[in-house]
Write an enzyme that holds these catalytic residues in place. Sequence first.
Site, short mmCIF file in Angstrom:
data_model
loop_
_atom_site.label_atom_id
_atom_site.label_comp_id
_atom_site.label_asym_id
_atom_site.label_seq_id
_atom_site.Cartn_x
_atom_site.Cartn_y
_atom_site.Cartn_z
N LYS A 67 -29.27 22.23 51.27
CA LYS A 67 -30.39 21.28 51.57
C LYS A 67 -30.56 20.14 52.07
O LYS A 67 -29.56 19.35 51.51
CB LYS A 67 -31.21 22.06 49.72
CG LYS A 67 -31.52 23.27 50.98
CD LYS A 67 -33.10 23.53 49.41
CE LYS A 67 -32.92 25.04 49.38
NZ LYS A 67 -34.33 25.70 48.85
N ARG A 124 -28.01 29.84 43.33
CA ARG A 124 -28.42 30.36 44.79
C ARG A 124 -27.24 29.58 45.00
O ARG A 124 -27.32 28.28 45.72
CB ARG A 124 -29.91 30.36 45.71
CG ARG A 124 -29.15 31.09 46.60
CD ARG A 124 -30.98 31.74 47.08
NE ARG A 124 -30.82 32.42 48.41
CZ ARG A 124 -31.29 31.21 50.11
NH1 ARG A 124 -31.35 30.48 50.35
NH2 ARG A 124 -30.94 32.72 50.67
#
Length: 327
Positions: free
Chosen positions: A254, A288
């Site tokens: 991210k 995840r």
Amino acid sequence: MTSQFGSDAAPDPAEILSRLAPVELPSASPLVLRGRRFDAATPAVMAIVNRTRDSFFSGNRHADLESAKAAFVEAVELGADLVDVGGVRAGQEGEVVDADEEVRRVVPFLQWARAEHPDVLLSLDTWRSEVAREADGVVDLVNDTWAGHDRDLVHVAAGIGAGYVISHTGGLPPRTDPVDVTYGDDQLDVVRDVVRTLAEGAAAAEQAGIPRERILVDPTLDFGKTTAHSLEVLRHTADVVALNYPVLQAMSRKDFVGESLDLPAEERLEGSLAATAVAAWLGATVFRAHDVRATRRVIDMVATIRGDRPPRLALRGTRRDGAANAS
């Protein structure tokens, strides 16, 4: 340098020994999906298969059906416990995808996955109730990444017998990137908002009929947050764990990792794994991740360091360890 004992002098070993105690670490309630249990001893890797042409990470663009199938099989072989399937890029960049197109992208693929790999747990990444409704019978978890924007979604998840992910997006609507977002003057205000929002969402999911052990709470780093916000929330993972729901951390490659290291998505593996290790140490249960094998090894190692998972082997220094006893 001043030590924790308040002076530059070396501390008395006896004082250190007097402080020794078992390490107390947070441990969330287990996640149970279709009879499988995930907890501190058996953390879970949630692999990602994006049925899109425009995922922010080029290594996970699987608009082509055969590419998506190959990615699914590889993820399972590398140690994924769940596979999260999505059909729309999360951020505001990229193509517009309506509900009908999203269904076309994800539902037939999930049907194939359930038929060909019936033991693999399947998660649907969507914020739309109509998409989840079409996935009845082929999903174990609905990953609502936009914090209940569609108020019917939690009820659809309950109706089809799926678990449900509660997320935190700071009140932003789907596919909105944060701009000038603030939670207050205190740096902990974002943590307070995360904890409050997740607690309220989890309570609403229980009221909708989803059992507590099938509710995941996700601090949702990057969504509705600056990099400073995401880092603060990550440091406070234990406070999210204290809600006593299993915690999902979705941090793989991210922007908060990229901005911390000034690296593009393709070079964020090590930073993602460092964040994963911290979150696992602080009690998160499900991760995840784009990089399944590396994440699997990291969370299993952290679980072993924490003392929740025994080593696979414990031969070193024993009579069975020939090398240790060789002259």
